[in-house]
Write a protein that holds these residues in place. Sequence first.
Motif, PDB file in Angstrom:
ATOM      1  N   ASN A 218       0.824  -1.208   0.000  1.00 55.62           N
ATOM      2  CA  ASN A 218       0.000   0.000   0.000  1.00 55.62           C
ATOM      3  C   ASN A 218       0.861   1.260   0.000  1.00 55.62           C
ATOM      4  O   ASN A 218       2.008   1.256   0.453  1.00 55.62           O
ATOM      5  CB  ASN A 218      -0.872   0.050   1.258  1.00 55.62           C
ATOM      6  CG  ASN A 218      -2.043  -0.912   1.205  1.00 55.62           C
ATOM      7  OD1 ASN A 218      -2.430  -1.379   0.145  1.00 55.62           O
ATOM      8  ND2 ASN A 218      -2.609  -1.208   2.373  1.00 55.62           N
ATOM      9  N   VAL A 219       0.255   2.355  -0.449  1.00 49.96           N
ATOM     10  CA  VAL A 219       0.790   3.674  -0.141  1.00 49.96           C
ATOM     11  C   VAL A 219       0.118   4.149   1.133  1.00 49.96           C
ATOM     12  O   VAL A 219      -0.952   3.656   1.514  1.00 49.96           O
ATOM     13  CB  VAL A 219       0.547   4.684  -1.286  1.00 49.96           C
ATOM     14  CG1 VAL A 219       1.342   4.292  -2.511  1.00 49.96           C
ATOM     15  CG2 VAL A 219      -0.926   4.817  -1.607  1.00 49.96           C
ATOM     16  N   ASN A 220       0.756   5.106   1.814  1.00 50.66           N
ATOM     17  CA  ASN A 220       0.240   5.596   3.090  1.00 50.66           C
ATOM     18  C   ASN A 220      -0.290   7.016   2.918  1.00 50.66           C
ATOM     19  O   ASN A 220       0.456   7.919   2.519  1.00 50.66           O
ATOM     20  CB  ASN A 220       1.337   5.554   4.156  1.00 50.66           C
ATOM     21  CG  ASN A 220       0.784   5.799   5.542  1.00 50.66           C
ATOM     22  OD1 ASN A 220       0.373   6.899   5.868  1.00 50.66           O
ATOM     23  ND2 ASN A 220       0.782   4.765   6.365  1.00 50.66           N
ATOM     24  N   SER A 221      -1.557   7.212   3.232  1.00 50.78           N
ATOM     25  CA  SER A 221      -2.185   8.517   3.025  1.00 50.78           C
ATOM     26  C   SER A 221      -2.069   9.433   4.237  1.00 50.78           C
ATOM     27  O   SER A 221      -2.764  10.450   4.314  1.00 50.78           O
ATOM     28  CB  SER A 221      -3.665   8.340   2.656  1.00 50.78           C
ATOM     29  OG  SER A 221      -4.362   7.637   3.680  1.00 50.78           O
ATOM     30  N   GLY A 222      -1.190   9.113   5.171  1.00 49.89           N
ATOM     31  CA  GLY A 222      -0.928  10.022   6.283  1.00 49.89           C
ATOM     32  C   GLY A 222      -0.034  11.183   5.890  1.00 49.89           C
ATOM     33  O   GLY A 222       0.109  12.154   6.643  1.00 49.89           O
ATOM     34  N   PHE A 223       0.569  11.098   4.713  1.00 53.11           N
ATOM     35  CA  PHE A 223       1.389  12.179   4.154  1.00 53.11           C
ATOM     36  C   PHE A 223       1.126  12.205   2.664  1.00 53.11           C
ATOM     37  O   PHE A 223       1.499  11.286   1.924  1.00 53.11           O
ATOM     38  CB  PHE A 223       2.870  11.929   4.452  1.00 53.11           C
ATOM     39  CG  PHE A 223       3.800  12.933   3.817  1.00 53.11           C
ATOM     40  CD1 PHE A 223       3.736  14.277   4.143  1.00 53.11           C
ATOM     41  CD2 PHE A 223       4.756  12.523   2.894  1.00 53.11           C
ATOM     42  CE1 PHE A 223       4.602  15.205   3.556  1.00 53.11           C
ATOM     43  CE2 PHE A 223       5.639  13.430   2.303  1.00 53.11           C
ATOM     44  CZ  PHE A 223       5.547  14.780   2.642  1.00 53.11           C
ATOM     45  N   ILE A 224       0.427  13.248   2.203  1.00 50.45           N
ATOM     46  CA  ILE A 224       0.034  13.362   0.807  1.00 50.45           C
ATOM     47  C   ILE A 224       0.590  14.662   0.233  1.00 50.45           C
ATOM     48  O   ILE A 224       0.400  15.733   0.818  1.00 50.45           O
ATOM     49  CB  ILE A 224      -1.498  13.373   0.653  1.00 50.45           C
ATOM     50  CG1 ILE A 224      -2.126  12.084   1.199  1.00 50.45           C
ATOM     51  CG2 ILE A 224      -1.894  13.568  -0.805  1.00 50.45           C
ATOM     52  CD1 ILE A 224      -3.652  12.112   1.230  1.00 50.45           C
ATOM     53  N   ILE A 225       1.286  14.564  -0.878  1.00 45.57           N
ATOM     54  CA  ILE A 225       1.660  15.744  -1.659  1.00 45.57           C
ATOM     55  C   ILE A 225       0.799  15.730  -2.914  1.00 45.57           C
ATOM     56  O   ILE A 225       0.877  14.785  -3.714  1.00 45.57           O
ATOM     57  CB  ILE A 225       3.144  15.735  -2.049  1.00 45.57           C
ATOM     58  CG1 ILE A 225       4.041  15.699  -0.815  1.00 45.57           C
ATOM     59  CG2 ILE A 225       3.491  16.955  -2.908  1.00 45.57           C
ATOM     60  CD1 ILE A 225       5.519  15.540  -1.140  1.00 45.57           C
ATOM     61  N   ALA A 226      -0.038  16.750  -3.085  1.00 45.69           N
ATOM     62  CA  ALA A 226      -0.910  16.825  -4.252  1.00 45.69           C
ATOM     63  C   ALA A 226      -0.670  18.140  -4.986  1.00 45.69           C
ATOM     64  O   ALA A 226      -0.461  19.177  -4.348  1.00 45.69           O
ATOM     65  CB  ALA A 226      -2.371  16.707  -3.836  1.00 45.69           C
TER      66      ALA A 226
END
Length: 366
Positions: A218-226
């Motif tokens: 999985n990727v972790n969505s606790g740190f998102i760069i958008a």
Amino acid sequence: MTSQDLLRSPSVPHTRPQVVFDDPSTGPFHQKCGAEPTALDSIPDVIRALWAPLVVPITAPAFTTIDGEKKRLPPFPELIHTKPLGKRVCILDLDNREFADHGDVFSYQIPTWGNLRGPAAGFISHYLYAMIHGYSYKFIRAPKYPDRAPHWSKVIFTKEMLKQYDVVVMMDSDAMFATPQVPLEWLLNYWRIGPEALVAMPEDPLDHPNYDVRRRVNVNSGFIIAQAGEKTQRLFKDWAECPSETRYPGCAVWKKRPFHEQSAFSSHVRYDFLDGYSIDSHPQYIRTIPCTEANGYPQVAQSGCVGQFVRHYWADKNLTNLEFNHNIMAALTPLLVQSAYKQPGVVEDYREKVLDGALILDNPHR
């Protein structure tokens, strides 16, 4: 310019801001709209001035992490950013909990260091990072979905913030920058996250249960760069609507089942976005960041994720206080030493003198 020159720069305030509240119930989080400016309004400038001698230049060729590993940027012609993005970047906190207990950020009693709660330390560290580098900062007090876990709200509000900012960095309260002196632009250069990238997230540890339905980590969505754009809006719309199963059959299971929106993205969205693109056919759009650099923390080093740049304390959220303490003191210690012991006229050296009773005499042997 040397660090001493920066410390003596006229832009560095020489007066200490005085924070005094006549009524604690009207503290910084309860100030009326349109109220007169207070000493609190100068705090962002003070923060930037304090950290100015320590901030890593956006184009610095190399940086050594806390654990001693040297990270190098690509050659200068390949750099994506050479100038600060400033307010075009938004560091985003989002939560639907009240955080009104003693020691929380929205308590009517302003937290002290002794009673600061873990989530508060995380939130304040994000604000600190934004102020150090001149970014925008937002805290969204989100409503709850009636039919799914509260974690899902980060998807829709990141999407909304991307209508106002070029880059949005969404962080969970237990995720923190390990080295706040490193600007986001340097990290974007290092990770080679160019303008074509819609979203970037770190990988999870290579261990059960961190795998998607295709047995890929999985990727972790606790740190998102958008990064803003029409394609990103479409991607986040599909992600937010994933549980409806109009596009992604089987996604409804992640409404309330861990890891919620993270599993939905990992198992469904990244394999079918923008009408048939996938992370394998178009990896430039969805970027994964190495777990060891942007996930985990030193106490779980056996997982392979130590958080060299961004730490995520998913297994022990109370450690955010210690991380915040380190962030502050790691910056202040060299500044205090410079100010106290390296400035002309502060230290007087009598080691070549001779003491005789009440007299300080020249040493006749010198």
